[in-house]
Design an enzyme around this catalytic site. Sequence first.
Site, PDB file in Angstrom:
ATOM      1  N   ASP A  32      25.528   9.140  44.996  1.00 46.55           N
ATOM      2  CA  ASP A  32      26.915   8.701  45.137  1.00 46.55           C
ATOM      3  C   ASP A  32      27.221   7.634  44.091  1.00 46.55           C
ATOM      4  O   ASP A  32      26.823   6.472  44.237  1.00 46.55           O
ATOM      5  CB  ASP A  32      27.131   8.158  46.554  1.00 46.55           C
ATOM      6  CG  ASP A  32      28.577   7.710  46.800  1.00 46.55           C
ATOM      7  OD1 ASP A  32      29.398   7.795  45.866  1.00 46.55           O
ATOM      8  OD2 ASP A  32      28.883   7.278  47.924  1.00 46.55           O
ATOM      9  N   GLU A  65      28.236   5.393  52.698  1.00 48.07           N
ATOM     10  CA  GLU A  65      28.941   6.450  51.966  1.00 48.07           C
ATOM     11  C   GLU A  65      28.100   7.715  51.761  1.00 48.07           C
ATOM     12  O   GLU A  65      28.602   8.825  51.983  1.00 48.07           O
ATOM     13  CB  GLU A  65      29.451   5.887  50.628  1.00 48.07           C
ATOM     14  CG  GLU A  65      30.598   4.898  50.821  1.00 48.07           C
ATOM     15  CD  GLU A  65      30.935   4.105  49.573  1.00 48.07           C
ATOM     16  OE1 GLU A  65      30.298   4.340  48.532  1.00 48.07           O
ATOM     17  OE2 GLU A  65      31.836   3.245  49.647  1.00 48.07           O
TER      18      GLU A  65
END
Length: 570
Positions: A173, A150
């Site tokens: 994140d 991600e």
Amino acid sequence: MSAEDTIIGIDLGTTNSLVSVFTEDGPVLIKNALGSFMTPSAVGYSEDGTLLIGQAAKDRLVTHPKLTTARFKRYMGTNHEAMLGKKKYRAEELSALILRSLKDDAEAHLGHAVTRAIISVPAYFNDVQRKATKAAAEMAGLKVERLINEPTAAALAYGLQNRDAETTFLVVDLGGGTFDVSILEMFSGVMEVRASSGDAFLGGEDFTDTMMAHLAEKADLTLDKLAAEETSRLRAVVDTLKHRLTEGHEASANFVLKGKDVPLTISRTTFDEITEPLTKRIRLPIQRAISDAGLKAENIDRILLVGGATRMDCVRGLITRLFKRFPEHDINPDHVVALGAGVQAGLASRHEALDDMVMTDVAPFTLGYETSTEISPNVFEHGHFSPLIERNTVVPVSRSHVTYPLQKGQTEILFRIYQGEAPFVKDNVKIGSLSVSIPRNTKDYEAVDVRFTYDASGILEVLTKVISTGKETRLVIEGNPGTLSQAEIDARLKALEGLKIHPRDQQENTAFMARLSALYESLLGGEREMVREIIREFEGALHSQDARIIADCRQRLEEPVTRLENKDVF
């Protein structure tokens, strides 16, 4: 680009999921049937046994908690099952339903079938969790071209804006259920991951849980004694308060319990204090990533915030204090991973607009095998971890060791393969084992070369070679705890195909009715009667079976429904 070449990018999130595609103008998010880019990662059943996916299911989490489930991404690769009514579902199956919904949305947008996808995963997902994600995609009718971490996807979305720059990114994140941090370098059209770290069990949902426990204690509520529906409603109120704290220094709401108002109030200062143990858990992965990359804080050019939970003031404040400057969040934190997955999809399909873009990644965990240490003559201590590929090694990568049996005359060596950072294998994750036969040799110790090869999709190949005979043995990792076999995947795929899933073109109506039901449950007195009349009016439109009449009615009722939803009474 032909239909066969189309690869979609998917952000399969704990709270929400999104799908994108790469075009001549760059990555483009695809809307679902409700006109939203974000599809809630929620699944549930309606009263008639029809399966609901996305917003319609999310709206029923409050009113029908025993028929609805969410936050199942955290259980990927485990044997945990969620009970929906009388049926149990694994996290892979529930994720497959979300992926199938996204696939349907992409096909409606593109006008043709889609079978290939890039799917994002937390950087700290281990081998078992990555395999579970691939199994979910297979059940949804998608072939995974690559799993992309991600934070890497987020940096791709940002890096595409100025691919000729020389920049070092730190990507923070924090999503609903996982936390990742990665350091990447951009130079001459090359995006190189230098280091990754994180916490697979830290996310915005944990902040909500902490806040709910605090407010329940202040209001003299015992969470264990609340009914499932009451707990679900309380959590919805607390989640709303958490979001309001990103805009103000204090937030208040009323929680209705057994006909009585329970006032709930919290300040941003109090929220920061009670969640301090969680924010402390954000620091260590950041420090580890910077150290692994061989950098110092001042070497970081850009700090990017990704994931809806990074909107919390305590998170942004922590990052600002650590680096003594403000982080960037120019791209919507909820959208950036999906956009980056779309860029990777363009790279995988060799889109002409990305010909000069190159992407590299790293191994998120150390990979190795169990060894024994001789502590005195013929006395061995077992269970030591021998690393072969260190974490944050650029992939694809291949490394080898020469190893020997414990004793002369031994005819077999059992290689137990592990993933992790601890010195003893008992504290790491076992991902497979391989038995290697060796010649019976009483004069010398037979040497065996063991080679690990790891690729960008998280696939590990173990190849052993007996030096004296040249005989090779390959490892196909099977039987990981919680991992579905191919036969189980096929069986569950067949079961999912037989489910009665609500048609995509009716999702707007189903979701709107779920909103009305949730609103009716949360209100009292005259306002509840108002919602009852709205429900009757909308049901009348539904009975007409005329799409135009239904759409007009839904549009007309949107304003009063939204006004009632925004009240502080639940």
